[in-house]
Design a protein around this motif. Structure first.
Motif, PDB file in Angstrom:
ATOM      1  N   ALA A 144       2.777 -24.263   2.227  1.00  0.00           N
ATOM      2  CA  ALA A 144       2.432 -23.926   0.848  1.00  0.00           C
ATOM      3  C   ALA A 144       1.710 -22.577   0.771  1.00  0.00           C
ATOM      4  CB  ALA A 144       1.578 -25.027   0.241  1.00  0.00           C
ATOM      5  N   LEU A 145       0.802 -22.330   1.736  1.00  0.00           N
ATOM      6  CA  LEU A 145       0.082 -21.052   1.751  1.00  0.00           C
ATOM      7  C   LEU A 145       1.038 -19.885   1.968  1.00  0.00           C
ATOM      8  CD1 LEU A 145      -3.174 -21.862   3.757  1.00  0.00           C
ATOM      9  CD2 LEU A 145      -3.000 -21.236   1.341  1.00  0.00           C
ATOM     10  N   VAL A 146       1.995 -20.062   2.869  1.00  0.00           N
ATOM     11  CA  VAL A 146       2.980 -19.005   3.123  1.00  0.00           C
ATOM     12  C   VAL A 146       3.811 -18.735   1.873  1.00  0.00           C
ATOM     13  CG1 VAL A 146       5.061 -18.418   4.431  1.00  0.00           C
ATOM     14  CG2 VAL A 146       3.094 -19.433   5.605  1.00  0.00           C
ATOM     15  N   VAL A 147       4.233 -19.796   1.195  1.00  0.00           N
ATOM     16  CA  VAL A 147       5.026 -19.630  -0.017  1.00  0.00           C
ATOM     17  C   VAL A 147       4.227 -18.892  -1.089  1.00  0.00           C
ATOM     18  CG1 VAL A 147       6.122 -20.862  -1.919  1.00  0.00           C
ATOM     19  CG2 VAL A 147       6.490 -21.624   0.433  1.00  0.00           C
ATOM     20  N   VAL A 148       2.969 -19.291  -1.260  1.00  0.00           N
ATOM     21  CA  VAL A 148       2.116 -18.626  -2.252  1.00  0.00           C
ATOM     22  C   VAL A 148       1.920 -17.150  -1.899  1.00  0.00           C
ATOM     23  CG1 VAL A 148      -0.211 -18.513  -3.195  1.00  0.00           C
ATOM     24  CG2 VAL A 148       0.934 -20.722  -2.973  1.00  0.00           C
ATOM     25  N   ALA A 149       1.654 -16.885  -0.609  1.00  0.00           N
ATOM     26  CA  ALA A 149       1.448 -15.499  -0.174  1.00  0.00           C
ATOM     27  C   ALA A 149       2.695 -14.659  -0.405  1.00  0.00           C
ATOM     28  CB  ALA A 149       1.046 -15.466   1.301  1.00  0.00           C
ATOM     29  N   LEU A 150       3.868 -15.213  -0.103  1.00  0.00           N
ATOM     30  CA  LEU A 150       5.113 -14.480  -0.324  1.00  0.00           C
ATOM     31  C   LEU A 150       5.356 -14.222  -1.805  1.00  0.00           C
ATOM     32  CD1 LEU A 150       7.569 -16.141   2.241  1.00  0.00           C
ATOM     33  CD2 LEU A 150       6.687 -13.799   2.279  1.00  0.00           C
ATOM     34  N   ALA A 159       3.501  -8.583  -6.570  1.00  0.00           N
ATOM     35  CA  ALA A 159       2.646  -7.396  -6.500  1.00  0.00           C
ATOM     36  C   ALA A 159       3.450  -6.167  -6.076  1.00  0.00           C
ATOM     37  CB  ALA A 159       1.500  -7.638  -5.520  1.00  0.00           C
ATOM     38  N   PHE A 160       4.373  -6.360  -5.130  1.00  0.00           N
ATOM     39  CA  PHE A 160       5.164  -5.227  -4.656  1.00  0.00           C
ATOM     40  C   PHE A 160       6.000  -4.647  -5.783  1.00  0.00           C
ATOM     41  CE2 PHE A 160       9.160  -3.501  -3.036  1.00  0.00           C
ATOM     42  CZ  PHE A 160       8.678  -2.519  -2.182  1.00  0.00           C
ATOM     43  N   LEU A 161       6.706  -5.503  -6.531  1.00  0.00           N
ATOM     44  CA  LEU A 161       7.526  -5.009  -7.626  1.00  0.00           C
ATOM     45  C   LEU A 161       6.689  -4.337  -8.698  1.00  0.00           C
ATOM     46  CD1 LEU A 161      10.085  -7.940  -7.994  1.00  0.00           C
ATOM     47  CD2 LEU A 161      10.508  -5.658  -7.051  1.00  0.00           C
ATOM     48  N   ALA A 164      12.226  10.674   0.649  1.00  0.00           N
ATOM     49  CA  ALA A 164      10.950  10.535   1.363  1.00  0.00           C
ATOM     50  C   ALA A 164       9.845  10.067   0.425  1.00  0.00           C
ATOM     51  CB  ALA A 164      10.574  11.867   2.012  1.00  0.00           C
ATOM     52  N   VAL A 165       9.850  10.591  -0.812  1.00  0.00           N
ATOM     53  CA  VAL A 165       8.835  10.178  -1.791  1.00  0.00           C
ATOM     54  C   VAL A 165       8.993   8.704  -2.131  1.00  0.00           C
ATOM     55  CG1 VAL A 165       8.118  10.442  -4.195  1.00  0.00           C
ATOM     56  CG2 VAL A 165       8.476  12.461  -2.782  1.00  0.00           C
ATOM     57  N   VAL A 166      10.236   8.262  -2.366  1.00  0.00           N
ATOM     58  CA  VAL A 166      10.477   6.858  -2.728  1.00  0.00           C
ATOM     59  C   VAL A 166      10.119   5.940  -1.557  1.00  0.00           C
ATOM     60  CG1 VAL A 166      12.237   5.171  -3.391  1.00  0.00           C
ATOM     61  CG2 VAL A 166      12.206   7.433  -4.457  1.00  0.00           C
ATOM     62  N   ARG A 167      10.480   6.339  -0.329  1.00  0.00           N
ATOM     63  CA  ARG A 167      10.124   5.533   0.843  1.00  0.00           C
ATOM     64  C   ARG A 167       8.607   5.427   0.991  1.00  0.00           C
ATOM     65  NH1 ARG A 167      14.376   8.309   3.497  1.00  0.00           N
ATOM     66  NH2 ARG A 167      12.834   9.717   4.442  1.00  0.00           N
ATOM     67  N   ASP A 168       7.916   6.534   0.776  1.00  0.00           N
ATOM     68  CA  ASP A 168       6.452   6.516   0.890  1.00  0.00           C
ATOM     69  C   ASP A 168       5.831   5.635  -0.188  1.00  0.00           C
ATOM     70  OD1 ASP A 168       4.006   7.689   2.164  1.00  0.00           O
ATOM     71  OD2 ASP A 168       3.672   8.370   0.107  1.00  0.00           O
ATOM     72  N   MET A 169       6.395   5.676  -1.405  1.00  0.00           N
ATOM     73  CA  MET A 169       5.894   4.812  -2.474  1.00  0.00           C
ATOM     74  C   MET A 169       6.139   3.351  -2.139  1.00  0.00           C
ATOM     75  SD  MET A 169       6.976   6.946  -5.898  1.00  0.00           S
ATOM     76  CE  MET A 169       6.154   5.799  -6.984  1.00  0.00           C
ATOM     77  N   GLY A 188       3.965  -1.729  -0.439  1.00  0.00           N
ATOM     78  CA  GLY A 188       4.022  -2.844   0.502  1.00  0.00           C
ATOM     79  C   GLY A 188       2.677  -3.142   1.130  1.00  0.00           C
ATOM     80  N   ILE A 189       1.949  -2.080   1.497  1.00  0.00           N
ATOM     81  CA  ILE A 189       0.624  -2.269   2.105  1.00  0.00           C
ATOM     82  C   ILE A 189      -0.336  -2.901   1.105  1.00  0.00           C
ATOM     83  CG2 ILE A 189      -1.377  -1.046   3.032  1.00  0.00           C
ATOM     84  CD1 ILE A 189       0.589   0.992   4.229  1.00  0.00           C
ATOM     85  N   ARG A 190      -0.327  -2.399  -0.126  1.00  0.00           N
ATOM     86  CA  ARG A 190      -1.241  -2.941  -1.139  1.00  0.00           C
ATOM     87  C   ARG A 190      -0.845  -4.365  -1.523  1.00  0.00           C
ATOM     88  NH1 ARG A 190      -1.702   2.442  -5.055  1.00  0.00           N
ATOM     89  NH2 ARG A 190      -2.990   3.673  -3.623  1.00  0.00           N
ATOM     90  N   ALA A 191       0.470  -4.619  -1.592  1.00  0.00           N
ATOM     91  CA  ALA A 191       0.920  -5.976  -1.922  1.00  0.00           C
ATOM     92  C   ALA A 191       0.548  -6.951  -0.824  1.00  0.00           C
ATOM     93  CB  ALA A 191       2.430  -5.982  -2.145  1.00  0.00           C
ATOM     94  N   THR A 192       0.593  -6.505   0.423  1.00  0.00           N
ATOM     95  CA  THR A 192       0.174  -7.366   1.543  1.00  0.00           C
ATOM     96  C   THR A 192      -1.290  -7.731   1.419  1.00  0.00           C
ATOM     97  OG1 THR A 192       1.839  -6.374   3.004  1.00  0.00           O
ATOM     98  CG2 THR A 192      -0.004  -7.515   4.046  1.00  0.00           C
ATOM     99  N   ALA A 193      -2.105  -6.740   1.054  1.00  0.00           N
ATOM    100  CA  ALA A 193      -3.538  -7.012   0.873  1.00  0.00           C
ATOM    101  C   ALA A 193      -3.762  -8.043  -0.234  1.00  0.00           C
ATOM    102  CB  ALA A 193      -4.269  -5.715   0.558  1.00  0.00           C
ATOM    103  N   LEU A 194      -3.020  -7.892  -1.338  1.00  0.00           N
ATOM    104  CA  LEU A 194      -3.177  -8.848  -2.429  1.00  0.00           C
ATOM    105  C   LEU A 194      -2.654 -10.234  -2.041  1.00  0.00           C
ATOM    106  CD1 LEU A 194      -2.101  -6.625  -5.468  1.00  0.00           C
ATOM    107  CD2 LEU A 194      -4.404  -7.411  -4.907  1.00  0.00           C
ATOM    108  N   ALA A 195      -1.585 -10.275  -1.236  1.00  0.00           N
ATOM    109  CA  ALA A 195      -1.018 -11.567  -0.829  1.00  0.00           C
ATOM    110  C   ALA A 195      -1.974 -12.334   0.074  1.00  0.00           C
ATOM    111  CB  ALA A 195       0.314 -11.339  -0.121  1.00  0.00           C
ATOM    112  N   LEU A 196      -2.832 -11.627   0.775  1.00  0.00           N
ATOM    113  CA  LEU A 196      -3.784 -12.292   1.671  1.00  0.00           C
ATOM    114  C   LEU A 196      -4.991 -12.866   0.928  1.00  0.00           C
ATOM    115  CD1 LEU A 196      -3.814  -9.798   4.678  1.00  0.00           C
ATOM    116  CD2 LEU A 196      -2.693 -12.025   4.550  1.00  0.00           C
ATOM    117  N   VAL A 197      -5.164 -12.444  -0.341  1.00  0.00           N
ATOM    118  CA  VAL A 197      -6.327 -12.918  -1.094  1.00  0.00           C
ATOM    119  C   VAL A 197      -6.322 -14.438  -1.265  1.00  0.00           C
ATOM    120  CG1 VAL A 197      -7.475 -12.861  -3.342  1.00  0.00           C
ATOM    121  CG2 VAL A 197      -6.738 -10.732  -2.258  1.00  0.00           C
ATOM    122  N   PRO A 198      -5.222 -15.064  -1.767  1.00  0.00           N
ATOM    123  CA  PRO A 198      -5.263 -16.526  -1.921  1.00  0.00           C
ATOM    124  C   PRO A 198      -5.434 -17.257  -0.593  1.00  0.00           C
ATOM    125  CG  PRO A 198      -3.041 -15.678  -2.322  1.00  0.00           C
ATOM    126  CD  PRO A 198      -3.941 -14.508  -2.279  1.00  0.00           C
TER     127      PRO A 198
END
Length: 491
Positions: free
Chosen positions: A6-12, A18-20, A103-108, A113-123
């Motif tokens: 359940a935690l994995v599903v919520v994090a995903l 968040a990523f979108l 390159a700009v789109v890949r960097d964005m 992705g990094i920020r979304a990962t941080a938010l996914a770890l919050v719950p």
């Protein structure tokens, strides 16, 4: 096990949402096609370019699910005619600009992705920090009226922040449809690939049809000329380096002619070059809108050893800083030990708004920089094999004092040398002036072909010292002229 799943599903779920939100809601401002441009990722699978009120917007498919929305902002152009012709010239070799967008789109995407990962770890972190006892109290509290109200407010918070029901009125632009370019310019022969372009139909497009036809003519002529020149350059009969030799490609005075970059690269490859020496004047004004020219130069030689100086037209710090950020070694009075070339000393032209002053003093005259440069060359621990400058006159004293093997530069737009200079103790040095690589008349090189002969030179090194030079010229009629290999006798 069920709790972990359940935690994995919520994090995903949190990560994807968040990523979108972060990726599609983000934007970057870059210098693109001579404009300040705002880039926004989309999921429409199309690249849409908003050109402003005077010229029609256009779009084409990206070939995948991710698209991009580009809004062009401020630029430097005297008229819409000049601007649209510039677009056509850049479009004839758009690889560097396309790579920049990618390159700009890949960097964005990476940043989102990094920020979304941080938010996914919050719950997950909250779940672990609460512990079994606190979680039990929390779940029991949800059964109460107060708990239900709090949970409902918490669940509604993302929706209240997003407010998807809010939307503005359809703009005049959005009310216009897209028209295939071949339909809009019916009866006009389109170059290959242009049939995939669509433009937004509006009253202004009717007044720009003639401009578009002229731009497409420039595009086709430019692309054909430089494509053919690139193919011919690859087949040139150039001297090949021996096993113990290194070849450097010398370019100068490009003045924004990105069409010549792939031709110069083809000449470098045909002559066995692995280093590029840039003697400056890559731009006409040194302004950020000319970043497209520096992007093209860098992309063409991204796997070469890249050494450069600024010319008198590369006004201000932009050109030097931009190329340095791209990985170029921009010489500012220091010596670089280049593999195969030996010690290379260089200096920016002092007329480029104070550059060439070792960045610790402003207002030095040309003569003062010449004196300092000679002192530095003569005081070097190892003899300077190459002195890279924009105007070779600034290295005259270093040559006269017998402290340099070879001085290379440009500036005059006319090839000259190599000419020997004998120092006071019999030391021999040479001076060589490359013509204009961009085929520039004055400071302008943008056009469907060079305005005068375009020059590129190959400098051969042996035992970390210059051994010979071979120059190549592309004439305005598309024919190449290749010199004999000119040995440099230093002993």
């Amino acid at each position: 096990m069920l709790t972990s799943t359940a935690l994995v599903v919520v994090a995903l779920a949190v990560f994807l949402a968040a990523f979108l939100w972060l990726f599609l809601g983000g934007s970057r401002t870059v210098v693109l096609a001579s404009h300040d441009a705002e880039v926004r990722p989309t999921l429409g699978g199309a690249a849409v370019v908003h050109t402003g009120p005077l010229l029609p917007d256009f779009r084409l498919s990206t070939g995948n699910a991710v698209g991009v929305d580009i809004t062009l902002g401020k630029t430097e152009a005297n008229s819409p005619e000049e601007l649209i012709q510039r677009y056509a010239f850049i479009a004839s070799d758009p690889t560097a600009q396309l790579a920049k967008i990618e390159a700009v789109v890949r960097d964005m995407a990476l940043t989102a992705g990094i920020r979304a990962t941080a938010l996914a770890l919050v719950p997950v972190a909250v779940w672990l920090l609460l512990g079994p006892h606190r979680r039990g109290e929390l779940f029991r509290g949800l059964r109460t009226r107060r708990g239900l109200i709090g949970f409902t407010m918490l669940a509604l918070l993302p929706m209240l922040l997003w407010q998807p029901w809010e939307r503005g009125e359809d703009t005049q632009e959005q009310q216009r449809g897209w028209v295939p370019l071949d339909a809009f310019l019916s009866g006009f022969s389109l170059p290959d690939g242009a049939d995939a372009v669509e433009i937004r139909n509006s009253p202004t497009t009717l007044g720009t049809k003639r401009l578009l036809q002229s731009a497409l003519d420039t595009y086709e002529k430019s692309k054909d000329f430089y494509d053919e020149a690139e193919a011919d350059a690859a087949d040139l009969d150039l001297r090949q380096p021996e096993e113990d030799e290194t070849v450097a490609l010398l370019v100068s005075d490009r003045h924004d002619n990105i069409g010549m970059d792939r031709v110069a690269r083809a000449i470098g490859d045909a002559g066995g070059a692995s280093v590029v020496l840039d003697a400056g004047d890559d731009t006409s004004t040194g302004e950020p809108w000319e970043a497209f020219s520096l992007d093209s130069l860098n992309r063409s030689f991204d796997d070469y050893e890249r050494i450069g100086v600024a010319g008198n037209h590369d006004h201000g710090p932009f050109v030097v800083d931009y190329l340095a950020d791209l990985g170029w070694t921009m010489l500012d009075g220091e010596t670089a030990d280049v593999d195969g070339l030996g010690p290379v000393l260089g200096v920016h032209d002092p007329r480029s708004s104070g550059l060439g002053d070792w960045r610790d003093q402003t207002g030095l005259t040309f003569a003062e920089v010449e004196q300092r440069l000679a002192d530095q060359a003569c005081d070097a621990e190892d003899r300077i094999s190459t002195l890279l400058v924009h105007d070779t006159n600034i290295a005259s004293e270093a040559l006269d004092r017998g402290c340099v093997d070879l001085v290379v530069g440009g500036h005059t737009h006319v090839q000259s040398g190599p000419d020997p200079v004998v120092g006071p103790d019999g030391e021999v040095g040479y001076t060589f002036i490359n013509g204009t690589t961009g085929g520039a008349a004055y400071a302008i090189a943008v056009g469907s072909k060079p305005r005068r002969d375009a020059s590129i030179s190959l400098v051969t090194y042996r035992d970390d010292r210059p051994a010979g030079i071979q120059w190549v010229r592309l004439r305005t009629d598309g024919r190449f002229v290749v010199s004999d290999y000119l040995p440099l006798v230093l002993e």
